[in-house]
Write an enzyme that holds these catalytic residues in place. Sequence first.
Site, PDB file in Angstrom:
ATOM      1  N   ASP A  13       0.824  -1.225   0.000  1.00 32.08           N
ATOM      2  CA  ASP A  13       0.000   0.000   0.000  1.00 32.08           C
ATOM      3  C   ASP A  13       0.849   1.262   0.000  1.00 32.08           C
ATOM      4  O   ASP A  13       0.410   2.324   0.458  1.00 32.08           O
ATOM      5  CB  ASP A  13      -0.947   0.029   1.211  1.00 32.08           C
ATOM      6  CG  ASP A  13      -1.819  -1.207   1.309  1.00 32.08           C
ATOM      7  OD1 ASP A  13      -2.434  -1.560   0.293  1.00 32.08           O
ATOM      8  OD2 ASP A  13      -1.868  -1.820   2.389  1.00 32.08           O
ATOM      9  N   LYS A  16       2.616   2.094  -5.063  1.00 33.14           N
ATOM     10  CA  LYS A  16       3.382   1.557  -6.201  1.00 33.14           C
ATOM     11  C   LYS A  16       2.697   1.851  -7.536  1.00 33.14           C
ATOM     12  O   LYS A  16       3.357   2.142  -8.524  1.00 33.14           O
ATOM     13  CB  LYS A  16       3.570   0.045  -6.033  1.00 33.14           C
ATOM     14  CG  LYS A  16       4.428  -0.355  -4.859  1.00 33.14           C
ATOM     15  CD  LYS A  16       4.640  -1.858  -4.791  1.00 33.14           C
ATOM     16  CE  LYS A  16       3.388  -2.618  -4.453  1.00 33.14           C
ATOM     17  NZ  LYS A  16       2.849  -2.316  -3.101  1.00 33.14           N
ATOM     18  N   ALA A  17       1.354   1.755  -7.546  1.00 27.70           N
ATOM     19  CA  ALA A  17       0.643   1.872  -8.820  1.00 27.70           C
ATOM     20  C   ALA A  17       0.841   3.241  -9.458  1.00 27.70           C
ATOM     21  O   ALA A  17       1.013   3.347 -10.674  1.00 27.70           O
ATOM     22  CB  ALA A  17      -0.849   1.601  -8.622  1.00 27.70           C
ATOM     23  N   GLY A  40      -4.533  -4.200  -4.417  1.00 32.33           N
ATOM     24  CA  GLY A  40      -5.312  -3.096  -4.955  1.00 32.33           C
ATOM     25  C   GLY A  40      -4.378  -1.982  -5.366  1.00 32.33           C
ATOM     26  O   GLY A  40      -3.792  -1.316  -4.510  1.00 32.33           O
ATOM     27  N   HIS A  41      -4.199  -1.795  -6.663  1.00 31.24           N
ATOM     28  CA  HIS A  41      -3.282  -0.771  -7.168  1.00 31.24           C
ATOM     29  C   HIS A  41      -4.098   0.376  -7.758  1.00 31.24           C
ATOM     30  O   HIS A  41      -4.829   0.192  -8.718  1.00 31.24           O
ATOM     31  CB  HIS A  41      -2.341  -1.367  -8.218  1.00 31.24           C
ATOM     32  CG  HIS A  41      -1.362  -2.335  -7.637  1.00 31.24           C
ATOM     33  ND1 HIS A  41      -0.442  -3.020  -8.398  1.00 31.24           N
ATOM     34  CD2 HIS A  41      -1.130  -2.717  -6.360  1.00 31.24           C
ATOM     35  CE1 HIS A  41       0.296  -3.787  -7.606  1.00 31.24           C
ATOM     36  NE2 HIS A  41      -0.119  -3.616  -6.380  1.00 31.24           N
ATOM     37  N   THR A 130      -7.268 -12.227   3.439  1.00 27.36           N
ATOM     38  CA  THR A 130      -8.435 -11.686   2.733  1.00 27.36           C
ATOM     39  C   THR A 130      -9.403 -12.782   2.291  1.00 27.36           C
ATOM     40  O   THR A 130     -10.427 -12.492   1.687  1.00 27.36           O
ATOM     41  CB  THR A 130      -7.993 -10.888   1.488  1.00 27.36           C
ATOM     42  OG1 THR A 130      -7.209 -11.730   0.640  1.00 27.36           O
ATOM     43  CG2 THR A 130      -7.182  -9.671   1.896  1.00 27.36           C
ATOM     44  N   GLN A 225       1.953  -6.150  -2.678  1.00 23.82           N
ATOM     45  CA  GLN A 225       2.412  -6.137  -1.290  1.00 23.82           C
ATOM     46  C   GLN A 225       3.797  -5.466  -1.161  1.00 23.82           C
ATOM     47  O   GLN A 225       4.129  -4.616  -1.965  1.00 23.82           O
ATOM     48  CB  GLN A 225       2.426  -7.554  -0.699  1.00 23.82           C
ATOM     49  CG  GLN A 225       1.035  -8.146  -0.488  1.00 23.82           C
ATOM     50  CD  GLN A 225       0.515  -8.892  -1.704  1.00 23.82           C
ATOM     51  OE1 GLN A 225       1.243  -9.595  -2.393  1.00 23.82           O
ATOM     52  NE2 GLN A 225      -0.772  -8.754  -1.972  1.00 23.82           N
ATOM     53  N   LYS A 332       3.154  10.275  -0.552  1.00 24.74           N
ATOM     54  CA  LYS A 332       2.263  10.844   0.472  1.00 24.74           C
ATOM     55  C   LYS A 332       2.979  11.795   1.429  1.00 24.74           C
ATOM     56  O   LYS A 332       2.595  11.917   2.597  1.00 24.74           O
ATOM     57  CB  LYS A 332       1.552   9.728   1.243  1.00 24.74           C
ATOM     58  CG  LYS A 332       0.519   8.991   0.391  1.00 24.74           C
ATOM     59  CD  LYS A 332      -0.484   8.255   1.242  1.00 24.74           C
ATOM     60  CE  LYS A 332      -1.682   7.801   0.400  1.00 24.74           C
ATOM     61  NZ  LYS A 332      -2.744   7.190   1.211  1.00 24.74           N
ATOM     62  N   ILE A 333       3.976  12.493   0.937  1.00 28.26           N
ATOM     63  CA  ILE A 333       4.647  13.484   1.778  1.00 28.26           C
ATOM     64  C   ILE A 333       3.671  14.602   2.146  1.00 28.26           C
ATOM     65  O   ILE A 333       3.780  15.220   3.220  1.00 28.26           O
ATOM     66  CB  ILE A 333       5.904  14.039   1.049  1.00 28.26           C
ATOM     67  CG1 ILE A 333       6.732  14.940   1.969  1.00 28.26           C
ATOM     68  CG2 ILE A 333       5.530  14.774  -0.224  1.00 28.26           C
ATOM     69  CD1 ILE A 333       7.470  14.222   3.047  1.00 28.26           C
TER      70      ILE A 333
END
Length: 424
Positions: A13, A16-17, A40-41, A130, A225, A332-333
Amino acid sequence: MPANLVVGAQWGDEGKAKVIDYLCKEIDIIVRYQGGANAGHTVVVDGKKYVFHLIPSGVIYPSTKCIIGNGVVLDPESFLQECEQVEKEGFAIYEKLLISDACHLILPFHKIIDAEKEKNCKPEEKLGTTKRGIGICYSDKMNRISLRAGEILEDSLLQKRLHSIVDRKNEELQKLYGVETLAYEDIYQKLKQFREKVGHLITNTSYYLNKELQAGKKVLLEGAQGTGLDIDFGTYPYVTSSNPTTGGALTGSGIAFHHMQDVYGISKAYATRVGEGPFPTEIFGEEAENLRKVGFEFGATTGRPRRCGWFDVEMIKHAIRVNGLTALVLTKIDVLSQYEKIPVAVSYEKNGKKLDYFPSYGLDRVKPIYEFLPGWQEDIVSVKQWQNLPQKCRDYIRYIEKQINIPIRIISTGPDRTDTIIMD
């Protein structure tokens, strides 16, 4: 030409995408090399969000070929549903996709056994799976009783293999879990439908990839992952069932090692994890809820809230070692803009002694040692130039870079593909 790799440096998470999508503009072929539909990308282009699970996120680019590698465990039902959704969004997936004939197929009993095993666990033994049958399929792969994609192409071979597998798994369902058995004919018909839809896409992708690399094509490898969930190098047993790390990229794609060039590790400017397992820098209560809300930390596939914590230097150093990272991408800085002071875990202590490495076990018993950096408390969403970041934000990034001793090459300041700073 070279093959480059994007690998998660934390517990997945990490974003990467988005990085893969950004890099794909110069890529001919993108390969998903491990994992299953639990990934989930998420990619945001011009404000529109796309979520991919099995299909490589480079599908958005019209000229990029997409490969499902041999290291993936493929759920035919969810895969076809995803392909249908991708087609509806305007991407001609069936014209640009290849599936490895050596990738293993998730069948209905894998999901049932996965759910039953988790349900019957003691609370302290739950892994947070999951329940999509991924680990059970990998287990069958290692036990040499799983079905591979290439085996469905010949009907006589499919029937022979499937009869044997269904008989064995039905016995397991009945005797170990006390649940209803599954009908061979139902599974066989679904596999026939899968073959009719994508059978022409199933091929020897290892041969294809090495040939294309020798011909000068550029390849990007995409994992699911992250390093902390690697079956060998993660926080075992709270890990995934495959190798998201560099070694898994080679075995899961069949690409020869000498083609590998750059290995990009992806890390948030803080840390998150989903499911059970140790998390040294985890925060709790209102503080965690605030970070989760601002960072929108919920699983793209499951919607599960992610556990949140601070940047962990030792974890990233571990990812650098086992992956051979050549650069780090910091995502996410912008989420940290709210803080007056930002903790960074620079080392671990265990039993009063400093650890010089990320331990293979006992991570739940380490104490993180923090240093505190001043926050910038300015909105930096969508900033696209290094010099336009606040000085304290640049100081935070340079501090991390000094701690981990590899360059930070890309910085993400928002969800859109254009919210990106490329470092010289």
